[in-house]
Design a protein around this motif. Sequence first.
Motif, PDB file in Angstrom:
ATOM      1  N   ASN A   1       0.818  -1.224   0.000  1.00 29.73           N
ATOM      2  CA  ASN A   1       0.000   0.000   0.000  1.00 29.73           C
ATOM      3  C   ASN A   1       0.849   1.272   0.000  1.00 29.73           C
ATOM      4  O   ASN A   1       0.542   2.247   0.688  1.00 29.73           O
ATOM      5  N   ASP A   2       1.936   1.251  -0.771  1.00 27.08           N
ATOM      6  CA  ASP A   2       2.819   2.410  -0.880  1.00 27.08           C
ATOM      7  C   ASP A   2       2.677   3.008  -2.276  1.00 27.08           C
ATOM      8  O   ASP A   2       3.259   2.516  -3.245  1.00 27.08           O
ATOM      9  N   GLN A   3       1.895   4.063  -2.387  1.00 28.19           N
ATOM     10  CA  GLN A   3       1.624   4.665  -3.685  1.00 28.19           C
ATOM     11  C   GLN A   3       2.807   5.454  -4.234  1.00 28.19           C
ATOM     12  O   GLN A   3       2.836   5.804  -5.413  1.00 28.19           O
ATOM     13  N   GLU A   4       3.794   5.735  -3.387  1.00 27.86           N
ATOM     14  CA  GLU A   4       4.959   6.502  -3.823  1.00 27.86           C
ATOM     15  C   GLU A   4       6.076   5.609  -4.371  1.00 27.86           C
ATOM     16  O   GLU A   4       7.068   6.112  -4.899  1.00 27.86           O
ATOM     17  N   ALA A   5       5.927   4.310  -4.244  1.00 26.95           N
ATOM     18  CA  ALA A   5       6.985   3.387  -4.662  1.00 26.95           C
ATOM     19  C   ALA A   5       7.203   3.450  -6.169  1.00 26.95           C
ATOM     20  O   ALA A   5       6.267   3.658  -6.944  1.00 26.95           O
ATOM     21  N   LYS A   6       8.450   3.250  -6.573  1.00 22.99           N
ATOM     22  CA  LYS A   6       8.800   3.283  -7.990  1.00 22.99           C
ATOM     23  C   LYS A   6       8.291   2.049  -8.725  1.00 22.99           C
ATOM     24  O   LYS A   6       7.921   2.120  -9.895  1.00 22.99           O
ATOM     25  N   VAL A   7       8.334   0.896  -8.039  1.00 21.83           N
ATOM     26  CA  VAL A   7       7.913  -0.365  -8.649  1.00 21.83           C
ATOM     27  C   VAL A   7       7.112  -1.172  -7.634  1.00 21.83           C
ATOM     28  O   VAL A   7       7.104  -0.869  -6.439  1.00 21.83           O
ATOM     29  N   ASP A   8       6.447  -2.202  -8.124  1.00 22.45           N
ATOM     30  CA  ASP A   8       5.701  -3.111  -7.257  1.00 22.45           C
ATOM     31  C   ASP A   8       6.443  -4.429  -7.053  1.00 22.45           C
ATOM     32  O   ASP A   8       6.218  -5.125  -6.064  1.00 22.45           O
ATOM     33  N   LEU A   9       7.304  -4.751  -7.996  1.00 20.70           N
ATOM     34  CA  LEU A   9       8.014  -6.027  -7.982  1.00 20.70           C
ATOM     35  C   LEU A   9       9.456  -5.784  -8.406  1.00 20.70           C
ATOM     36  O   LEU A   9       9.705  -5.225  -9.479  1.00 20.70           O
ATOM     37  N   PHE A  10      10.399  -6.181  -7.547  1.00 25.53           N
ATOM     38  CA  PHE A  10      11.818  -5.991  -7.852  1.00 25.53           C
ATOM     39  C   PHE A  10      12.518  -7.338  -7.806  1.00 25.53           C
ATOM     40  O   PHE A  10      12.463  -8.045  -6.797  1.00 25.53           O
TER      41      PHE A  10
END
Length: 215
Positions: free
Chosen positions: A114-123
């Motif tokens: 639930n982090d809308q500021e993140a650059k990606v969802d899967l690394f």
Amino acid sequence: MIDKLFGSRTRVKLLRLFLTHAEEKYFVRELARNIEEQINSVRRELNNLEEMGLLVSHIEDKKKYYKVDPEFVLLNELRALIFKSRLTTEKEFIHSIRGLGSIQYLALMGYFVNDQEAKVDLFIVGTVSRTRLLKLLEQFRVSFGTQLRFTVMRGDEYHYRKDVTDKFLYEILNANKIVVIDAFTTPQDSTKTNDAAHKTIQALQAGQRDQASAE
């Protein structure tokens, strides 16, 4: 299992989409494209969900839009059920990711925490089948109406970027995340990472329940 409970695959897809994007509004053709189901089936299930009281509709620019009615009496219960189903699906998704190749590092971010500021969802760090990865991501999008953003690096690229203090990489490493695989830490550090990931998942689940109760 949840498909059998609700008796319709289309209905389950619509419930997942609406209940994980409760503030959004959608029109029929848009929904049919998003969940990849026949438009007649989508229209029929929308009518059912509106008659049930879960959805409300309105006309805008000559299109009929649907969205969740926040006053629906069983909204919290349905959210809880869909959330549990989502956890099961995400576990299966992670298991499938593990089988894509040789993975040294795997972290879930953004959507999963639930982090809308993140650059990606899967690394991912390692060597994986891009074709199979894209297929998995498409299956996830159809199930949850969310297009996951991802980054894949080879091990040598990861170490180079880390050595030169690459801004993008360090933003990922310092972000809120759930680390699923980490071959770069010592066993002791790995235990701490797994404990932290477990606590993060518990906190997210508790937060989701608290949010549902508050609403």
